[in-house]
Design an enzyme around this catalytic site. Structure first.
Site, short mmCIF file in Angstrom:
data_model
loop_
_atom_site.label_atom_id
_atom_site.label_comp_id
_atom_site.label_asym_id
_atom_site.label_seq_id
_atom_site.Cartn_x
_atom_site.Cartn_y
_atom_site.Cartn_z
N ASP A 36 -22.75 39.68 110.38
CA ASP A 36 -23.20 39.60 109.84
C ASP A 36 -23.29 39.95 108.10
OD1 ASP A 36 -23.22 36.73 111.23
OD2 ASP A 36 -24.52 37.99 112.75
N MET B 244 -24.41 28.46 102.31
CA MET B 244 -22.77 27.97 103.26
C MET B 244 -22.58 27.00 103.65
SD MET B 244 -20.46 30.40 101.81
CE MET B 244 -19.09 30.12 102.20
#
Lengths: 508, 468, 508, 468
Positions: A294, A430
């Site tokens: 991540d 995002m």
């Protein structure tokens, strides 16, 4: 004069009141015009404080101006001493009343004669210092007052506590996540086997200040409040100070190592390295997150940081050093302490911005187009306007900075919380971008159909004009109810009069 | 002068001149800059003023509003800097950035203390800048909270044109209300409609109300054949209503005594002294008073009132027989107390920052009458209350509801005393028949909430020793 | 067939794998085609698991289909037994391979012969049960297996622990906030002086299952997973079960009172009332929040709740009972357990909706126009589309439900976290509305000016077409860079070719 | 046939036939539904398939995409329900809701096992519904991950028109690429430009690439005077390219062997077997191969390549001399390995789910040549690798970078092994000269990141005993 839409730090008296009302059983008298006493509202509303704020305004009005304030101020101090029996009453003017150039010191001396508790004038220049500087000064003033008083009375304790111990300095009411930071630091000290000698000023009694020299060292987690007090204690009582903000995995470790050095120098023999290693790699999740996939996806992403010295510097270092994020700009509004900030962050960002002018930071953000911002509420709104996500990391405080859930910024749990804040800021951004790419969230007919009643009713222009004055979020409901009302009564055209008749009848 | 000259005698007035809390009058910019769409408000004061506005206004700060601080710095206070030059620099920037139709300078305590001559500076700068500058001294030395609006409207009252500037057609254009009401209709229809109005002297209403309320009250009067010639303030500064000598004026809010005086003394208008149109009872009394002044029959008004009361029954059941205590904050206290007593509540004390017994005369009389009719004791009216003493009284009396400023609400709730923020009434749409529900929605919310929580046994949320 | 865009609960084998891989040193073999083994990806990516997921796919391909699976499955079991020495290997098919109707039980028996660890077939109908039901069943199956095994071997422990003790049942990998709930429940038990005998299945060893009967009672915090196991233990070992979900102040107290009743019935003499009172009124902030002014402003606001049984029921009760919020609709996707849900919530909401069809809930939300939603990720996106804020309160899990920071839903800290979630959902919505009212966040020239380079460059239509293919969030940057590139080279019109030439040159 | 027929001999091929992980081929709908704008993809499978898609596609699920599951329930499996009737019901609903130009049925493992005759059902339903139905068996029994696209394109290849349907003018309209390139220009200009093209047989490219990449590669060929007659897939189903016997075709991706075969065998086209245009080396080789087939001089291509390499130097410094290990996932492994070896890396092992040595022949030869030229050992190519065995090898070899599926990335990172998700290359824009930077941006990111973290001493994030 300065054209100002927004200010990052409050006026000096707010700083003084934050210190005074953090202590237990200390009352403050504000010598100020009506309306200057909104500190009480801030404390009651932002911090959801259950108790009455121990601050009373001694109201300056046209009469008082004409007759002089002395009598009123002295009366109010003496009255409060009688009503509440505080250990200490702190008198402060505001920007406004300080212009009157009255001998407030003398008012205090007069009031002291008839008061059981101590009376003190907060000694701050209200045009030279802001909230943070005034808080630092007022805390120093109170600590010095009680230590000197104890010294005079021969009540200063001898020697140090048996086990290593600490004074945690700078925890205040209306501080940014101070309450949770304080809990976390106490837990950290417990883990390190260090006794907490005092925490000041929050929830401390002024009567306990004389015990401060018994601690092995002072911990000043925030750059803004506590440094002057720690300097004084170092000067007068040779107490070492640890002033590394334990925020982020790396600086928490640095802080602990400094503590180790300081207490081992005084005869302890502790080795905190295994503890640091265990916390870093396995208890906290932040180091693992840094290494995880991540976080890999955040590598090189661009961010702007702005806030007070403590939080902006810490965030800049965490983003750059611990997460590989590219900090385009790191900024602070603590102009008076610019050198410290520049030293802290210049290795970790492209550019440093020191400014109290929010237009300047807004323009910089607009130009730099970072993927995320970490700033104050002001930057959050700049981000909203520019469609850039923003994590709030610093005061000016806001009710959102007093969550009920445990959300420290400091220590190992703080490092977890910060990762969440950073990660969510980037991914929410995002997500919006992905939705854009995939053409998401366009309101589809399937859903809107259910939202608007099919109607052959007409709206007159004045009716529509009135409808449009109604905020969007209830407009749909008002529209439907009005149309229903009109249909029920066979009204063909909805005018402003019909709209309000419907409101009366249906009660929306 | 049509001020009611029967002073109510039975009401008990006290003045504690205590230390009480209310918002600073500069907060009036929060609603005025929204109301007057082409305005810019410049508050000339210290960091203390600015930080207050920022905290009080919350999200409005972020919305690029049309107001700002002229923050006085050390050089300004010590008079090292030239006031005119400084204000000019700032106003030029405002002109550049926003180009408003008017800049309102809001004087503060500090400009009073340093005796900054705003009224003297304004005309020159106005001429140089080419934008009207209105000066209002909304300072906390002389005024409380909502009176800030009063100072601004009083200053603006002097800027209202005395004559219709050009042709009659354009006058229609100037008046946003008539524009709104006639919009899209043929001229013949408009003229035809004019005949719906009775013949009466021009009437101007003053007080800043939300636009929908303006429309509602204008329509309410229209139903009686009364035409509103204009509102002060108007939606745009460039549309300030024409005010000529002999016009009738009526105030919408209890805190507008200075504006009323200005309109009477400076603009030679006649004030219609009526209870304020708050609650169905107040609205009816207000309409009837205007009708009586204009010799018009108030047809259907009593029926309207009765119907509204009927529709409020669900809320009335919640408050009937309960007591309400006003700590005093926004000067709406008398009108609200009168309405709530009519709703069936009792009221031991009405705190109020400032009491103009002349301007509020009709309302005070109506309060007294209401108490008599409802068979409840008259409240004590405490001007400039002492909050500490009030808290003692509250803990003693234990009223069912305390209407209070923001500083005391949470501590009272933590001690099991139900509260409602007074400030919400300042911003609520509550004038006229149609909005009575909204007042009761606010009033009953804490009662409904605490009733819902009662079963959970969390009444006292402070430890015994801290219970006070 | 069912036309499905979104499903709330996963397929059965996911449930089985969640149970198997929660245990320590248990391995699962999935008998499945390539691609069915995405469970490993979910665990590794969503939960950021550091260890390899102990699940191996025994791949079914065309060859295996032709030759039969037995040999391959048995080989894979035996191989894994040898490679990893697990205590237990669980074999599961997926929806697909279960159609083959092979005698998988027989495969296990065959593999058991050559395996040191135990081998077991997860006994679930893959078309009748979903993830949650399968998890409940698989946990029961494993517990029963080891208790019966111990009984046969005479290894069942005698009697109870000395102090009151508990088995916490139902904590699993990939569970919604399970890890933090588990920590919070352990802390709560410690506060109550109750020993935690076992926590299953998360991090438990199957060898310790035989110790379960020593506990004084079983605690099943989630309605979805653990009930069958607790029923079995009650039936076979007369162990009382506490199945009140300790979520929210009121139900946490109810749960503690039930525990008190259960252990006092077994000879303890505890009085938890003072603890409950202290926690409720002073330690947790949730009760105070309910009474505070902030919450008063939420009174009567309208909400829709949707999720699994546990969370949707708890949230409905908290919103309605503890915060005075009007729940228009409460819904669950646990159709198989609809009666329980209806009983729990029908006193606290206007309407109950039991459905697995997300279009149905989307339409209901659009019609009801609540001020906030509390639901799953799906409802969050419905809310995004309708501009209604949504707090996520239930699975399907998402990486956002694995925060690093401590965020339990249960116990007293959980009640704080829930208040934050609820309050922030409503106020964020309110903020947007206020900004709308005050005309906020319209992009003002002052800021946009700095965002677009002033240019007299022309874009050709094909150039613009290409530019518009670029996602909005980088388009500005690409535009500026391309224009700079064109200006530097005196190119007057920017075509698609120029755009890509610039990209190559500048590298954006 | 222009397939390279020199089989590389030195490369070491193994087939472990192990238990390995890769995404199910049905995931191809994730990129195909976006690419073909007027399509609808219906995946006919179980809850297991649906839950996979939902988890794999993340946010796309919420964006009301043009794909859905036809979820098989117990009645479908046990054949109690009529497949035709069920599919008809669903497709009618899809037609009603979205009205796509084509519905693509994606068969799954389950439809294979229950032997649902999708190819048999489609023509009847297509006729009844009036919407083309394309059937692709993207099942995990026969295919891996990216091969899902191959099955769809192979099915679509058969639907490409054989003759320009009407007039020449309309043909222009059909072809979206030429439309794009000519848009807004006068007809004369367009005709003039036609002459920029060399005379060569029609060329159709196949493989689903992002639109900007399609434009870039089309422009790249145009520079050499080569005209692309069409792309399979086109942006719209209704614009599928004309394919006539004798056309040349070239595949963009290594996983399209079935499509290639279909185009050769069923549509009688000639396949240009070239390395794939991935990396500047691959792009040059691909362009040169096409030029050589068309007898065109590849002017300037070598210079382009050199210039691109120069611009990559900053990235090359990061990876030069480092080793990369491919666990095998998306069939892009050979091309990527070849490019990275050319960049200066070494590669001990290339895992790959499926290896078509004929279709990838030119690429394999190029890999071998690259290794020779760079002076590094040839990688071992492991088809259908066994992930468990690979992990043992990785922990032994300790490569500087492992390119792997999502299941193993985090555990490897926790053990100090640097990884990159293979799936990112599937979705990246990486074909052609201009996008080489993007590949290296992805490849170097974990290296840059872990380099930045190195000083912090957090390499091993699992306890010793768990270190495998």
């Amino acid at each position: 004069m300065k054209l100002a839409y927004w200010m990052y730090a409050g006026p000096a008296h707010i700083g003084t009141l934050r210190i005074a009302s953090s202590f237990k059983n200390v009352h403050a008298i504000m010598h100020a015009p009506l309306g200057d006493d909104y500190f009480n509202v801030m404390r009651s509303m932002l911090e959801r404080e259950r108790n009455y704020t121990p601050v009373t305004a001694s109201v300056v009005d046209r009469n008082v101006l004409a007759r002089g304030s002395q009598e009123k101020v002295v009366d109010n101090i003496v009255r409060k001493d009688r009503e509440e029996h505080p250990d200490l009453i702190v008198l402060t003017p505001t920007c406004t009343s300080s212009i009157l150039q009255e001998d407030l010191k003398n008012f205090c001396d007069r009031a002291q004669i008839d008061s059981k508790g101590d009376v003190m004038l907060a000694d701050v220049n209200h045009y030279r210092y802001n909230e943070l500087q005034a808080a630092d000064r007022s805390l120093h003033q109170i600590v010095q007052f009680y230590l000197e008083k104890a010294r005079k009375k021969g009540e200063l304790p001898e020697g140090k506590t048996e086990k290593p111990s600490v004074n945690i300095i700078g925890m205040t009411t209306l501080g940014f996540h101070n309450n949770h930071d304080c809990t976390e630091l106490k837990r950290l000290m417990a883990d390190l086997g260090i006794e907490v000698n005092t925490v000041i000023p929050e929830d401390a009694s002024v009567n306990d200040l004389k015990l401060m020299p018994r601690a092995w060292f002072n911990l000043v987690p925030y750059r803004e409040i506590g440094v002057m007090t720690a300097d004084y204690l170092e000067r007068e009582f040779a107490m070492p100070c640890v002033d590394i903000t334990p925020m982020g995995i790396v600086d928490t470790a640095r802080c602990i190592r400094k503590i180790q050095a300081v207490i081992n120098a005084q005869g302890a023999t502790v080795d905190y390295e295994p503890f640091i290693d265990e916390q870093t790699r396995f208890v906290s999740q932040a180091a693992w997150f840094s290494r995880s996939i991540d976080c890999q996806n955040l590598t090189g992403k661009k961010a702007v940081v702005f806030g007070d010295n403590t939080h902006a510097a810490a965030l800049t270092k965490i983003l750059s050093r611990e997460m590989g994020i590219h900090v385009l700009l790191a900024g602070t509004y603590c102009k008076y302490d610019a050198e410290w900030f520049t030293n802290e962050v210049s290795d970790y960002c492209d550019r440093v911005l020191i400014s109290e002018d929010n237009a300047e930071i807004a323009d910089a953000i607009a130009q730099l187009e970072p993927a995320a911002i970490f700033g104050t509420q002001m930057e959050r709104h700049i981000g909203k306007r520019l469609n850039i996500p923003c994590g709030v990391i610093a005061a000016p405080i806001h009710i959102q900075n007093f969550p009920l859930g445990y959300k420290p910024f400091m220590g190992y749990e703080g490092s977890n919380q910060l990762v969440d804040l950073i990660y969510n800021s980037f991914t929410l951004g995002m997500e919006d971008h992905l939705l854009e790419i995939f053409g998401g969230h366009d309101t589809k007919e399937g859903i809107t159909k259910t939202m608007s009643a099919e109607s052959n009713l007409g709206w007159s222009r004045d009716g529509l004009a009135e409808l449009n004055k109604i905020p969007g979020f209830v407009r749909g409901k008002v529209k439907r109810n009005t149309e229903k009302f009109a249909r029920d009564r066979n009204i063909a055209e909805i005018t402003a009069e019909v709209l309000y008749a419907a409101k009366e009848a249906v009660g929306v | 002068m049509t001020l009611a000259d029967t002073q109510p005698s039975a009401l008990n007035f006290e003045c504690e001149t205590g230390n009480y809390h209310t918002f600073c009058p500069i907060s009036c910019v929060a609603w005025l800059y929204q109301k007057i769409e082409d305005s810019f408000f410049l508050v000339i004061g210290t960091k203390t003023c600015g930080y207050f506005l920022q905290n009080a206004m919350g999200v409005m700060i972020f919305a690029e509003p049309r107001y700002a601080m002229a923050e006085l710095e050390e050089g300004d206070i010590s008079a090292q800097l030239n006031d005119y030059g400084e204000l000019k620099r700032l106003c030029e920037q405002i002109k550049r950035d926003r180009n408003p139709s008017v800049i309102v300078w809001i004087g503060t305590c500090t400009t009073e203390i340093i005796k900054m001559d705003l009224e003297g500076l304004a005309p020159n700068l106005e001429a140089e800048l080419g934008i009207p500058i209105v000066v209002a001294r909304a300072n906390g030395l002389d005024y409380a909270f909502t009176q800030g609006e009063d100072t601004v409207l009083a200053a603006m009252a002097q800027r209202c044109p005395t004559k219709t500037p050009v042709a009659e057609a354009e006058k229609e254009e100037r008046n946003s209300i008539s524009k709104l009401l006639n919009f899209g209709r043929k001229k013949e229809d408009v003229l035809a409609e004019q005949s719906e109005y009775k013949d009466h002297p021009p009437l101007v209403l003053f007080g800043s109300l939300p636009d929908p309320v303006v429309t509602q009250l204008t329509l309410e009067l229209k139903k009686l054949g009364i035409k509103v010639s204009g509102w002060l303030p108007s939606k745009r500064y460039t549309e300030l209503p024409v005010i000529e000598e002999g016009y009738y004026v009526s105030g919408m809010n209890p805190f507008l005594s200075r504006t009323a005086t200005t309109l009477m003394r400076r603009r030679k208008t006649k004030l219609i002294g009526a209870p304020f149109p708050i609650g169905p009872d107040g609205t009816r009394a207000w309409l009837e008073k205007i009708c009586s002044v204009f010799n018009i029959e108030p047809t259907g008004v009593a029926e309207r009132e009765a119907k509204i009361w009927e529709s409020l029954e669900d809320y009335l059941q919640i408050i009937r027989g309960k007591s309400v205590f006003f700590m005093g904050d926004n000067l709406l206290e008398i009108s609200l107390a009168r309405f709530l007593i009519r709703c069936g509540m009792t009221c031991p004390e009405i705190g109020i920052p400032y009491m103009d017994k002349r301007y509020q005369g009709a309302e005070l009389a109506f309060l007294e009458k209401t108490c008599e009719e409802m068979g409840v004791p008259l409240p004590t009216i405490v001007e400039k209350p002492d909050n500490y003493n009030q808290l003692q009284r509250i803990h003693e009396i234990k009223p069912d509801l305390v209407i209070t400023g923001m500083a005391h609400a949470n501590p009272l709730e933590a001690r099991g005393i139900t509260t409602k923020w007074s400030v919400e009434f300042t911003f609520a749409q509550m004038h006229g028949f149609g909005n009575a529900r909204d007042i009761l929605e606010l009033v009953t919310r804490p009662l409904r909430r605490n009733d819902a929580l009662k079963g959970l046994g969390w009444e006292k949320l402070v430890r015994e020793e801290a219970n006070h």
